[in-house]
Design a protein around this motif. Structure first.
Motif, PDB file in Angstrom:
ATOM      1  N   PHE A 161       0.343 -10.301   2.188  1.00 17.70           N
ATOM      2  CA  PHE A 161       1.097  -9.763   1.877  1.00 17.70           C
ATOM      3  C   PHE A 161       1.088  -8.660   1.020  1.00 17.70           C
ATOM      4  O   PHE A 161       1.369  -8.769  -0.099  1.00 17.70           O
ATOM      5  N   LYS A 162       2.009  -7.078   1.501  1.00 18.23           N
ATOM      6  CA  LYS A 162       1.214  -6.096   0.847  1.00 18.23           C
ATOM      7  C   LYS A 162       3.119  -5.711   0.752  1.00 18.23           C
ATOM      8  O   LYS A 162       4.103  -5.427   1.144  1.00 18.23           O
ATOM      9  N   LEU A 163       3.068  -5.360  -0.618  1.00 12.79           N
ATOM     10  CA  LEU A 163       3.968  -5.028  -1.333  1.00 12.79           C
ATOM     11  C   LEU A 163       3.874  -3.516  -1.716  1.00 12.79           C
ATOM     12  O   LEU A 163       2.434  -2.716  -1.757  1.00 12.79           O
ATOM     13  N   PHE A 164       5.055  -2.444  -1.934  1.00 15.85           N
ATOM     14  CA  PHE A 164       4.527  -1.254  -2.564  1.00 15.85           C
ATOM     15  C   PHE A 164       5.239  -0.390  -3.760  1.00 15.85           C
ATOM     16  O   PHE A 164       6.143  -1.185  -3.892  1.00 15.85           O
ATOM     17  N   THR A 165       4.430  -0.045  -4.612  1.00 11.51           N
ATOM     18  CA  THR A 165       5.819   0.762  -5.284  1.00 11.51           C
ATOM     19  C   THR A 165       5.353   1.964  -5.631  1.00 11.51           C
ATOM     20  O   THR A 165       5.978   2.508  -5.878  1.00 11.51           O
ATOM     21  N   MET A 194      -0.898  -5.042  -3.588  1.00 11.21           N
ATOM     22  CA  MET A 194      -0.522  -4.203  -3.087  1.00 11.21           C
ATOM     23  C   MET A 194      -1.004  -2.721  -3.515  1.00 11.21           C
ATOM     24  O   MET A 194      -2.083  -2.436  -3.785  1.00 11.21           O
ATOM     25  N   HIS A 195       0.392  -1.337  -2.809  1.00 11.98           N
ATOM     26  CA  HIS A 195      -0.324  -0.422  -2.598  1.00 11.98           C
ATOM     27  C   HIS A 195       0.610   0.534  -4.384  1.00 11.98           C
ATOM     28  O   HIS A 195       1.274  -0.023  -4.789  1.00 11.98           O
ATOM     29  N   ALA A 196      -0.407   0.470  -5.314  1.00 10.67           N
ATOM     30  CA  ALA A 196      -0.592   0.765  -6.902  1.00 10.67           C
ATOM     31  C   ALA A 196       0.213   1.541  -6.448  1.00 10.67           C
ATOM     32  O   ALA A 196      -0.843   2.786  -7.253  1.00 10.67           O
ATOM     33  N   ILE A 249      -5.022  -5.173  -4.968  1.00  8.67           N
ATOM     34  CA  ILE A 249      -4.993  -3.935  -5.628  1.00  8.67           C
ATOM     35  C   ILE A 249      -5.757  -3.308  -4.002  1.00  8.67           C
ATOM     36  O   ILE A 249      -6.909  -3.222  -4.388  1.00  8.67           O
ATOM     37  N   VAL A 250      -4.747  -3.008  -2.964  1.00  6.60           N
ATOM     38  CA  VAL A 250      -5.816  -1.968  -1.920  1.00  6.60           C
ATOM     39  C   VAL A 250      -6.013  -0.492  -2.333  1.00  6.60           C
ATOM     40  O   VAL A 250      -5.058  -0.039  -3.215  1.00  6.60           O
ATOM     41  N   HIS A 251      -6.711   0.102  -1.303  1.00  4.97           N
ATOM     42  CA  HIS A 251      -7.060   1.918  -1.752  1.00  4.97           C
ATOM     43  C   HIS A 251      -7.018   2.203  -3.079  1.00  4.97           C
ATOM     44  O   HIS A 251      -6.377   3.474  -3.378  1.00  4.97           O
ATOM     45  N   LEU A 252      -7.701   1.464  -3.833  1.00  9.08           N
ATOM     46  CA  LEU A 252      -8.254   1.940  -5.369  1.00  9.08           C
ATOM     47  C   LEU A 252      -8.535   3.188  -5.361  1.00  9.08           C
ATOM     48  O   LEU A 252      -9.816   3.021  -4.522  1.00  9.08           O
TER      49      LEU A 252
END
Ligand code: URP
Ligand code: ZN
Ligand code: ZN
Length: 473
Positions: A161-165, A194-196, A249-252
């Motif tokens: 599950f992807k969540l976003f900050t 996480m899109h962080a 962490i996605v797309h760091l």
């Protein structure tokens, strides 16, 4: 149907050897060593003449597990438009580039059930994909109802599950919501992605730039500072530690964010991180050159060139575990130019699903990565982390015959004129690379050979995934 792939170098994450690979139907049934490289290994498995229907001579080439791209966005609605690749065109392009599985992101409309979003994305993909696929679910509002749905999804094989900050008012979840979702995965075994990036702070900077007339794509990059990525990476790792769960962490994109991952891992936090080819092969300089820079607008943005070395190092020493593309293509003409005069309106995202293996192979050519590590970060690690580890990501008996015969010496030029993605430009136009996918098998079927597509829409299947949250990293 029995296929023998002979004389190649079989490369798995844990080692390489000269070997023949026997495929029966959709599955690898034997891997026989062409030569016993160590006394412990068994000698060549002898096959009677006529025992196979087809022989592929892989002499001088690598035989690797098909790539797994755990981060794509086919047909994603963004900023009033839709990413250009459909599941049909995008998975075909992926196949040309040696990727045989994608995990795409289904989206939730705020206030609506997750199920509704999943069904929309399932319908888009059903009967269209050239290769196997799965879905992560993007959760835009965490509520008692969506938390309960997460449990059901995990049981059905949508385990992440992807969540976003980032993206306040649209996708941003506050710390309480993120922690609640993480605590839920402690019970159901799912994994939070996480899109962080600190979207609230970024919007302040972006609005200030735009209102001062600094409207070129360049200011997209300047507004989304590395420190505002690092701050969120730190925060979500701390939240995961509080919940005692892993976080992905996605797309760091930046050295600063990577430092937070390293610090977290040193403390014992269960943090896994993915970077993307664009952060290794492109830089903030590409955002310059006036509105041409719109071709390179993605979030997080491209970083100064000197971040690249840290990311390669992170991949080599396992501070970063995975490379996904974040493939989200928009035509320059008619889509990216929606943001002419205001960088905030440029749809975010880059094409790349076709180029991942080749761009990462430059890391092997340049000495950043071993060939085994290349296989691991392009395939094996994603299979293990995302619950496909029993069927994909390894060349061994019992695994799906998702196989790429890769020529490590073939040089070719990346270009929109020759790529198969449905987008009118290439981020790597004119760049010469060494290494290319020659033959691609998806569950035993040759789907690419001699530059020709031999697959068909619908041959790729939805693959439910196992919950891995409890046993990572
Ligand atoms: O710019 C990007 N990355 N677009 C795709 C959506 C996302 O946040 O991953
Ligand atoms: Zn994202
Ligand atoms: Zn993405």
């Amino acid at each position: 149907m029995r296929t023998l792939i002979s004389n190649g170098i079989v490369v798995n994450a844990d080692g390489s050897c000269r070997a023949d690979v026997l495929v029966e139907g959709e599955t690898i049934v034997a891997v026989g060593l062409a030569e016993a490289a160590t006394p412990a290994q068994q000698p060549l498995q002898v096959l009677a003449p006529g025992a196979v229907d087809r022989v592929i001579d892989a002499r001088g080439r690598l035989v690797i597990p098909g790539g797994i791209d755990p981060h794509t966005h086919m047909e994603l609605p963004v900023a009033g438009t839709v990413s250009r690749d459909t599941f049909e065109t995008g998975t075909r392009a992926a196949a040309f580039g040696g990727t045989t599985t994608i995990i795409d992101f289904a989206g939730q409309t705020r206030g609506r059930p997750l199920r509704e979003g999943l069904e929309t994305w399932m319908a888009r993909a059903e009967g269209r994909c050239a290769i196997d696929y799965g879905f992560h679910m993007m959760v835009n509002d965490v509520s008692d109802a969506t938390l309960a749905e997460m449990d059901t999804f995990v049981a059905e094989g949508i385990t992440t599950f992807k969540l976003f900050t980032a993206y306040p008012g649209v996708q941003l979840s506050d710390d309480g919501a993120i922690l609640r979702a993480m605590l839920r995965t402690a019970d159901n075994g799912g994994l939070i992605l996480m899109h962080a990036e600190n979207g609230v702070a970024i919007d302040v900077l972006a609005n200030a730039n735009a209102e001062a007339g600094r409207t070129d794509p360049w200011y997209h990059g300047l507004s989304r500072q590395p420190g505002l990525e690092a701050e969120c990476v730190h925060r979500v790792i701390r939240l995961a530690e509080a919940a005692e769960v892993p976080v992905y962490i996605v797309h760091l994109s930046s050295r600063d964010a990577l430092e937070e991952v390293v610090r977290g891992r040193q403390r014992g936090a269960q943090v896994i991180a993915e970077t993307c080819p664009q952060y290794l092969a492109l830089s903030i300089d590409d955002l310059g050159n006036g509105f041409e820079g719109a071709k390179f607008v993605c979030s997080p943005p491209l970083r100064p060139r000197d971040h690249q070395e840290a990311l390669w190092q992170g991949l080599a020493n396992d501070d970063l575990q995975v490379v996904g593309t974040d493939h989200c293509p928009f035509d320059f003409a008619g889509q990216k130019d929606l943001g002419r005069g205001d960088f905030r309106k440029i749809p975010n995202g880059l094409p790349g699903v076709e180029e991942r293996l080749d761009l990462l192979f430059q890391g092997v050519v340049q000495g950043h990565l071993s060939v085994e590590r290349w296989v691991e970060i392009c395939s094996t690690a994603a299979a293990r982390i995302f619950g496909l580890g029993d069927t994909k990501g390894v060349i061994a008996p019992g695994y799906d015959a998702d196989i790429v015969i890769y020529d490590p010496g073939r040089r070719h030029v990346l270009s929109a004129a020759t790529h198969h993605m449905a987008v009118d430009y290439s981020c790597y136009e004119g760049r010469e690379v060494q290494g290319g996918s020659d033959v691609v098998l998806s569950r035993g079927q040759i789907i690419v050979e001699d530059g020709k597509y031999l697959g068909r829409p619908g041959a790729g299947h939805f693959r439910p995934r196992q919950a891995t949250g409890a046993r990572l990293p």
